[in-house]
Design a protein around this motif. Sequence first.
Motif, PDB file in Angstrom:
ATOM      1  N   MET A  45      56.693  51.595  14.498  1.00 30.25           N
ATOM      2  CA  MET A  45      56.024  50.633  15.345  1.00 30.25           C
ATOM      3  C   MET A  45      56.615  50.709  16.750  1.00 30.25           C
ATOM      4  N   LYS A  46      55.773  50.462  17.699  1.00 35.76           N
ATOM      5  CA  LYS A  46      56.244  50.497  19.081  1.00 35.76           C
ATOM      6  C   LYS A  46      57.189  49.335  19.348  1.00 35.76           C
ATOM      7  N   ARG A  47      58.252  49.625  20.055  1.00 36.30           N
ATOM      8  CA  ARG A  47      59.133  48.563  20.517  1.00 36.30           C
ATOM      9  C   ARG A  47      58.698  48.193  21.922  1.00 36.30           C
ATOM     10  N   VAL A  48      58.799  46.939  22.228  1.00 34.69           N
ATOM     11  CA  VAL A  48      58.371  46.464  23.533  1.00 34.69           C
ATOM     12  C   VAL A  48      59.494  46.645  24.533  1.00 34.69           C
ATOM     13  N   LEU A  49      59.163  47.193  25.658  1.00 34.46           N
ATOM     14  CA  LEU A  49      60.103  47.304  26.766  1.00 34.46           C
ATOM     15  C   LEU A  49      59.535  46.511  27.922  1.00 34.46           C
ATOM     16  N   ALA A 100      48.559  40.086  25.102  1.00 31.66           N
ATOM     17  CA  ALA A 100      48.661  41.358  25.816  1.00 31.66           C
ATOM     18  C   ALA A 100      49.325  42.408  24.940  1.00 31.66           C
ATOM     19  N   LYS A 101      50.353  41.976  24.189  1.00 31.13           N
ATOM     20  CA  LYS A 101      51.037  42.899  23.285  1.00 31.13           C
ATOM     21  C   LYS A 101      50.076  43.380  22.205  1.00 31.13           C
ATOM     22  N   LYS A 102      49.327  42.446  21.629  1.00 27.44           N
ATOM     23  CA  LYS A 102      48.382  42.781  20.560  1.00 27.44           C
ATOM     24  C   LYS A 102      47.294  43.736  21.052  1.00 27.44           C
ATOM     25  N   ALA A 103      46.863  43.569  22.286  1.00 26.69           N
ATOM     26  CA  ALA A 103      45.815  44.414  22.864  1.00 26.69           C
ATOM     27  C   ALA A 103      46.371  45.664  23.561  1.00 26.69           C
ATOM     28  N   ASN A 104      47.691  45.883  23.452  1.00 25.24           N
ATOM     29  CA  ASN A 104      48.354  47.031  24.094  1.00 25.24           C
ATOM     30  C   ASN A 104      48.114  47.089  25.605  1.00 25.24           C
ATOM     31  N   ILE A 105      48.185  45.945  26.248  1.00 25.11           N
ATOM     32  CA  ILE A 105      47.983  45.864  27.697  1.00 25.11           C
ATOM     33  C   ILE A 105      49.329  46.051  28.384  1.00 25.11           C
ATOM     34  N   GLU A 106      49.384  46.993  29.302  1.00 25.69           N
ATOM     35  CA  GLU A 106      50.592  47.282  30.070  1.00 25.69           C
ATOM     36  C   GLU A 106      50.248  47.274  31.551  1.00 25.69           C
ATOM     37  N   HIS A 142      49.664  39.266  44.153  1.00 26.38           N
ATOM     38  CA  HIS A 142      49.318  40.170  45.251  1.00 26.38           C
ATOM     39  C   HIS A 142      48.504  41.353  44.711  1.00 26.38           C
ATOM     40  N   LYS A 143      48.893  41.828  43.518  1.00 25.83           N
ATOM     41  CA  LYS A 143      48.167  42.910  42.851  1.00 25.83           C
ATOM     42  C   LYS A 143      48.147  42.601  41.360  1.00 25.83           C
ATOM     43  N   SER A 144      46.949  42.415  40.843  1.00 23.77           N
ATOM     44  CA  SER A 144      46.769  42.032  39.455  1.00 23.77           C
ATOM     45  C   SER A 144      46.762  43.243  38.530  1.00 23.77           C
ATOM     46  N   THR A 145      47.208  43.009  37.291  1.00 28.51           N
ATOM     47  CA  THR A 145      47.113  44.009  36.241  1.00 28.51           C
ATOM     48  C   THR A 145      46.183  43.505  35.150  1.00 28.51           C
ATOM     49  N   HIS A 146      46.443  42.299  34.667  1.00 24.86           N
ATOM     50  CA  HIS A 146      45.634  41.645  33.641  1.00 24.86           C
ATOM     51  C   HIS A 146      45.973  40.161  33.709  1.00 24.86           C
ATOM     52  N   PRO A 147      45.002  39.272  33.497  1.00 25.63           N
ATOM     53  CA  PRO A 147      45.286  37.829  33.609  1.00 25.63           C
ATOM     54  C   PRO A 147      46.459  37.345  32.754  1.00 25.63           C
ATOM     55  N   LEU A 148      46.649  37.884  31.559  1.00 24.80           N
ATOM     56  CA  LEU A 148      47.772  37.459  30.715  1.00 24.80           C
ATOM     57  C   LEU A 148      49.114  37.848  31.332  1.00 24.80           C
ATOM     58  N   VAL A 202      56.678  42.991  38.813  1.00 22.29           N
ATOM     59  CA  VAL A 202      57.109  42.623  37.470  1.00 22.29           C
ATOM     60  C   VAL A 202      56.357  43.559  36.541  1.00 22.29           C
ATOM     61  N   ALA A 203      57.092  44.424  35.830  1.00 23.35           N
ATOM     62  CA  ALA A 203      56.479  45.475  35.021  1.00 23.35           C
ATOM     63  C   ALA A 203      56.520  45.127  33.540  1.00 23.35           C
ATOM     64  N   PHE A 204      55.405  45.381  32.870  1.00 23.60           N
ATOM     65  CA  PHE A 204      55.258  45.134  31.431  1.00 23.60           C
ATOM     66  C   PHE A 204      54.834  46.466  30.787  1.00 23.60           C
ATOM     67  N   TYR A 205      55.714  47.077  29.986  1.00 25.18           N
ATOM     68  CA  TYR A 205      55.397  48.347  29.342  1.00 25.18           C
ATOM     69  C   TYR A 205      55.953  48.387  27.925  1.00 25.18           C
TER      70      TYR A 205
END
Length: 134
Positions: free
Chosen positions: A1-5, A62-68, A89-95, A128-131
């Motif tokens: 399973m993927k680990r969240v970073l 976001a984690k469930k939908a694999n949104i990064e 300033h720059k959006s990625t996804h509302p969550l 702020v990075a979510f990967y």
Amino acid sequence: MKRVLLFIICTFLFAGVNATAQDTKNADPQYFEIDEHPSFQGGGPNNFATWVAAHVRYPKGAKKANIEGTVMVHFVIDRDGSISDAHIHKSTHPLLDAEAIRVVLKSPKWKPGIKDGKPVKVSYTMPVAFYFRN
């Protein structure tokens, strides 16, 4: 399973001359160089990056939908050291956007920026990075 970073890119658009102080005496803000940059818990922007990384939570949806992605958050450090006017300033996804704003607004007070011996408002933009990590 993927680990969240989850991490914060420590190269804020903070460091050095990209910060602007905002004089709000007039209806139209005036921007100028500041004498002393705000500091967070006795250190610089990297201290804030570390603090944000410790307090941000990857949104379950976001984690469930694999949104990064990387969200760019703009905010102001007020004359009293509190954070205000935080917005995307720059959006990625509302969550992801909502979580980035939540944690920035939760910040403890900073030592404010100084111009001519007086506290001034200073605006910053930070990533702020979510990967995920395999």
